[in-house]
Design an enzyme around this catalytic site. Structure first.
Site, PDB file in Angstrom:
ATOM      1  N   ARG A   1       0.858  -1.192   0.000  1.00 17.78           N
ATOM      2  CA  ARG A   1       0.000   0.000   0.000  1.00 17.78           C
ATOM      3  C   ARG A   1       0.892   1.239   0.000  1.00 17.78           C
ATOM      4  NH1 ARG A   1      -2.426   3.076   4.584  1.00 17.78           N
ATOM      5  NH2 ARG A   1      -3.918   4.414   3.557  1.00 17.78           N
TER       6      ARG A   1
ATOM      7  N   HIS B   1      -2.798  10.996   0.360  1.00 18.65           N
ATOM      8  CA  HIS B   1      -2.279  10.818   1.725  1.00 18.65           C
ATOM      9  C   HIS B   1      -1.645  12.153   2.126  1.00 18.65           C
ATOM     10  CE1 HIS B   1      -0.771   7.602   4.745  1.00 18.65           C
ATOM     11  NE2 HIS B   1      -0.413   8.774   5.242  1.00 18.65           N
TER      12      HIS B   1
ATOM     13  N   GLU C   1      -7.231   8.631   5.955  1.00 21.65           N
ATOM     14  CA  GLU C   1      -7.463   9.339   7.213  1.00 21.65           C
ATOM     15  C   GLU C   1      -7.945  10.782   7.026  1.00 21.65           C
ATOM     16  OE1 GLU C   1      -3.968   8.948   9.655  1.00 21.65           O
ATOM     17  OE2 GLU C   1      -4.074   6.778   9.680  1.00 21.65           O
TER      18      GLU C   1
ATOM     19  N   ASN D   1      -7.435   2.050   9.869  1.00 19.28           N
ATOM     20  CA  ASN D   1      -6.127   2.287  10.493  1.00 19.28           C
ATOM     21  C   ASN D   1      -6.345   2.343  11.996  1.00 19.28           C
ATOM     22  OD1 ASN D   1      -5.210   2.525   7.902  1.00 19.28           O
ATOM     23  ND2 ASN D   1      -4.597   4.666   8.050  1.00 19.28           N
TER      24      ASN D   1
ATOM     25  N   TYR E   1      -4.292   2.301  15.799  1.00 16.20           N
ATOM     26  CA  TYR E   1      -3.041   2.351  16.562  1.00 16.20           C
ATOM     27  C   TYR E   1      -3.269   2.228  18.049  1.00 16.20           C
ATOM     28  CZ  TYR E   1      -0.649   3.697  12.303  1.00 16.20           C
ATOM     29  OH  TYR E   1      -0.114   3.676  11.036  1.00 16.20           O
TER      30      TYR E   1
ATOM     31  N   GLU F   1      -3.510   0.065   8.131  1.00 13.38           N
ATOM     32  CA  GLU F   1      -2.317   0.479   8.898  1.00 13.38           C
ATOM     33  C   GLU F   1      -2.452  -0.019  10.321  1.00 13.38           C
ATOM     34  OE1 GLU F   1      -1.287   4.660   9.019  1.00 13.38           O
ATOM     35  OE2 GLU F   1      -1.722   4.886   6.876  1.00 13.38           O
TER      36      GLU F   1
HETATM   37  O1  IFM Z   1       2.654   7.955   9.707  1.00 13.08           O
HETATM   38  C1  IFM Z   1       1.275   7.981   9.874  1.00 13.08           C
HETATM   39  C2  IFM Z   1       0.568   7.765   8.559  1.00 13.08           C
HETATM   40  O2  IFM Z   1       0.956   8.694   7.616  1.00 13.08           O
HETATM   41  C3  IFM Z   1      -0.922   7.865   8.738  1.00 13.08           C
HETATM   42  N1  IFM Z   1      -1.362   7.025   9.816  1.00 13.08           N
HETATM   43  C4  IFM Z   1      -0.676   7.084  11.061  1.00 13.08           C
HETATM   44  C5  IFM Z   1       0.813   6.930  10.839  1.00 13.08           C
HETATM   45  C6  IFM Z   1       1.568   7.013  12.183  1.00 13.08           C
HETATM   46  O3  IFM Z   1       1.360   8.264  12.753  1.00 13.08           O
END
Ligand code: IFM
Length: 440
Positions: A75, A119, A164, A288, A290, A353
């Site tokens: 990706r 992006h 995002e 995504n 985290y 992600e």
């Molecule tokens: O690096 C970023 C990415 O560009 C978008 N999602 C989160 C990642 C970590 O912050």
């Protein structure tokens, strides 16, 4: 052993400005990130994406690494200011040629290209014309999507419109922590809508391809069951998750979020049929994930990306954190996936992600533990019936981490920025093992 279906797609992700470098080569012109980086005090250490991981020149070496890892998909994002340097009008063939070479190299290695159209690198002239708060930017985005479609869609891939949009809208136009660095809450809400409109128009401009959007979503919980704390969680869930999921998948803005936002802005910028356009049928939703969020009611408003909900407090959940300060909670990913399956059923999901920043270099035990926990959460979600089709580690390479510059490393492959030497970290070897065995 935890095994995944043989069709489960294992990939890794990057984005154009974070890795490509070659900022003024072959006709590329500045994006809002070039301008932002050139503004003193905006990015730690004065770092810029001018050289980054030099992927523009080293993409063959990088694809060879992907092949060594056994990746099924890669990706990456296409830089709008390479393809259409002024954001409208003339097309830059040399920009398109770079992505054609990259895609062909991937296909030669049997790696599925998974391009993202946007992006965060908006061509600077479009920001000068008002940026995403202006409706015209959505129309320009659709024009750019059609250009890319005509040039590259024959390379049969999944296409992601936006990465995002929450970050583009609220970090770009509310907190100013990201480019273009504006602090205008109402403009941020307008930007969110025009990003979504751009998504719908772009998806329609790419007939015959498989199209989706990637959202950064979180699992949000309240510190207590008290009504005010529960309301804080509802508000943040509304702004982070439902403000994007509902228009895209249910063709409606959530009423409670519109009410929360009423003191910030009306919704007169939403025109008839916009929601129909935004809710274009999709082939997948990219997620995504985290970190989770714990929130509660606070009495003192503080500046926040969650405009209209400045009184909400963001609390410490007491978990271990990555070096960027994000709490680690793989269970939050499972809860999020179960919730998506419940509230937005039937859409195929991909984790587009997931990953962690750590200061360690090649022996990155903490990153292996992070990835292992989250891949296990994916396995559990699958076992519970979630239509999860693939997982992309963020990131293939250490790279330019936006306003943190190069200080935060997310790569499973280490990049020595002085020499551009790539070295597989332990996490890359671990990931290659997972892919080879088809599980943990
Ligand atoms: O690096 C970023 C990415 O560009 C978008 N999602 C989160 C990642 C970590 O912050």
């Amino acid at each position: 052993m935890t095994t995944f279906d043989p069709g489960f797609l294992w990939g890794a992700a990057t984005s154009s400005y974070q890795i490509e470098g070659a900022a003024d080569e072959d006709g590329r012109r500045p994006s809002i990130w070039d301008t932002f980086c050139a503004t003193p005090g905006k990015v730690d250490n004065g770092d810029t994406g001018d050289v980054a991981a030099d992927h523009y020149h080293r993409y063959r070496e990088d694809v060879a690494i992907m092949s060594e890892l056994g990746l099924g998909a890669y990706r990456f994002s296409i830089a709008w200011p390479r393809v259409q340097p002024l954001g409208s009008g003339a097309v830059n063939q040399r920009g398109l040629d770079f992505y054609r070479r990259l895609i062909d190299t991937l296909l030669d290695q049997g790696i599925q290209p998974w391009p993202t159209l946007y992006h965060w690198d908006l061509p600077q002239p479009l920001e000068e014309a008002g940026g995403w708060p202006e409706r015209d930017t959505a129309l320009r985005f659709a024009e750019y999507a059609a250009i890319v479609h005509d040039a590259l869609a024959d390379r049969g891939t999944h296409w992601t419109t936006l990465n995002e949009p929450w970050c583009s809208a609220f970090l770009g136009y509310a907190t100013g922590r990201h480019a273009p660095g504006r602090r205008e809450p109402a403009a941020a809400v307008h930007a969110a809508h025009h990003l979504l409109l751009g998504h719908g128009l772009a998806a329609r401009a790419m007939p015959g391809t498989r199209v989706g959007i990637t959202l950064n979503l979180s699992h949000i919980t309240a510190i207590s069951t008290a009504e005010a704390d529960a309301d804080a969680a509802r508000r943040i869930d509304g702004m982070q998750n439902r403000l994007f999921l509902d228009p895209v998948l249910l063709a409606a803005y959530p009423e409670d979020v519109l009410a929360d936002l009423a003191p910030v802005t009306g919704f007169d910028h939403v025109q008839e049929d916009d929601l129909k356009t935004i809710a274009v049928p999709l082939d997948f939703l990219g997620v995504n994930y985290y970190s989770p969020m714990l929130v509660g009611h606070g009495t003192t408003p503080t500046a926040s990306a969650y405009v209209g909900s400045e009184h909400v407090q963001h609390l410490d959940g007491g978990r271990q954190r990555t070096s960027i300060g994000w709490e680690i909670d793989a269970r939050g990913l499972l809860d999020l996936l179960l919730r998506l399956d419940r509230d937005y059923p039937a859409i195929p999901l991909y984790i587009t992600e997931n990953g962690a920043a750590f200061d360690d270099e090649v022996h990155d035990t903490a990153r292996v533990a992070y990835l292992d926990g989250h891949v296990r959460a994916c396995a559990e979600a699958l076992a519970r019936g979630v239509p999860l089709k693939g997982y992309f580690a963020w990131s293939l390479l250490d790279n330019f981490e936006w306003s943190y510059g190069y200080a935060q490393r997310f790569g499973i492959v280490h990049v020595d920025y002085a020499t551009q030497r790539r070295t597989l970290k332990d996490s890359a070897r671990w990931y290659a093992g997972v892919i080879e065995r088809g599980g943990l």
